[in-house]
Motif scaffolding. Structure first.
Motif, PDB file in Angstrom:
ATOM      1  N   ALA A  55       0.817  -1.218   0.000  1.00 50.39           N
ATOM      2  CA  ALA A  55       0.000   0.000   0.000  1.00 50.39           C
ATOM      3  C   ALA A  55       0.851   1.267   0.000  1.00 50.39           C
ATOM      4  O   ALA A  55       0.314   2.374   0.048  1.00 50.39           O
ATOM      5  N   ARG A  56       2.179   1.105  -0.064  1.00 54.43           N
ATOM      6  CA  ARG A  56       3.061   2.270  -0.037  1.00 54.43           C
ATOM      7  C   ARG A  56       3.006   3.055  -1.346  1.00 54.43           C
ATOM      8  O   ARG A  56       2.682   2.518  -2.402  1.00 54.43           O
ATOM      9  N   GLU A  57       3.374   4.315  -1.264  1.00 53.13           N
ATOM     10  CA  GLU A  57       3.422   5.183  -2.439  1.00 53.13           C
ATOM     11  C   GLU A  57       4.829   5.156  -3.023  1.00 53.13           C
ATOM     12  O   GLU A  57       5.810   5.397  -2.313  1.00 53.13           O
TER      13      GLU A  57
END
Length: 233
Positions: free
Chosen positions: A47-49
């Motif tokens: 879910a990281r950018e």
């Protein structure tokens, strides 16, 4: 000289395993951790950018509250470390960057991102394509890493995080190292960035280009030891 906690950060398209020789070379100095940015190597993005601000937030969470480590950051790794220190002064005891580019503009980003065409790399540089495929297999594949990195570079070109105002907030000792044969980073931009830091020092390394694999390990160790001496002084 006291031993230190040392974080080793890879560059764009890199991985923690790529930095293992450097981590091993620095092990006599202190406790070393080679970190891996999400979406690289063996670390899925989840879910990281996939962006410099996203990596800055991730790195902030990785630094233990009582740690205050020294950082050796190659290329993008150095940029992320400095951006975190600018946003949260006192996070690091000192930072060595190597091959970190500071002179980001839309045109510069366009030039760099144009190099990240998977089809061209596969055709023109098949050994590099094979290395990237093996390196990023567990992070979702090398072609998505290329595409995401190209987008990251364009974002940095539009909104650089490390101008004079940001770097002036970096008060820990910093060494901005660049190879004199680096075709990505100029010695002038390295000197300028070091000058913006409160305690910055530029080091131009004779005979050195951009690829981290070609940088002699004793040279990296020397840069970190010199930084530690400045911290101790």
């Amino acid at each position: 000289m006291p031993s230190s906690s040392i974080l080793v950060l890879h560059g764009a398209l890199g991985a923690a395993e790529q930095m293992r020789p450097i981590a091993d070379a620095l092990a006599p100095i202190g406790a070393v951790r080679a970190l891996e940015f999400p979406g690289h190597g063996a670390t899925p993005l989840g879910a990281r950018e996939f962006s410099v601000p996203g990596f800055v937030a991730w790195l902030a969470a990785e630094v233990r509250a009582d740690e205050r480590p020294v950082v050796f950051g190659y290329s993008m790794g150095g940029y992320v470390a400095l951006a975190l220190e600018a946003a949260r002064p006192g996070t690091f005891a000192g930072i060595v960057t190597l091959g970190t580019k500071f002179a980001w503009t839309p045109a510069a980003a366009a030039r760099e991102s144009a190099r990240l065409d998977a089809a061209v790399i596969r055709e023109k540089i098949p050994r590099f394509a094979a290395a990237l495929e093996a390196r990023h297999a567990r992070a979702g594949g090398w072609e998505p890493v290329l595409a995401r990195t190209a987008a990251l570079l364009r974002q940095v070109g539009e909104r650089p995080l490390l101008g004079p105002d940001a770097l002036s907030r970096v008060t820990c000792p910093v060494t901005v190292a660049v190879g004199e044969q680096d075709d990505t980073v100029s010695s002038d931009e390295a000197r300028e960035a070091a000058g913006w830091c409160a305690d910055g020092l530029a080091e131009v390394l004779p005979g050195i280009g951009h690829p981290i694999e070609r940088v002699p390990l004793p040279l990296v160790e020397s840069l970190v030891r010199q930084l530690l001496a400045r911290i101790a002084a």
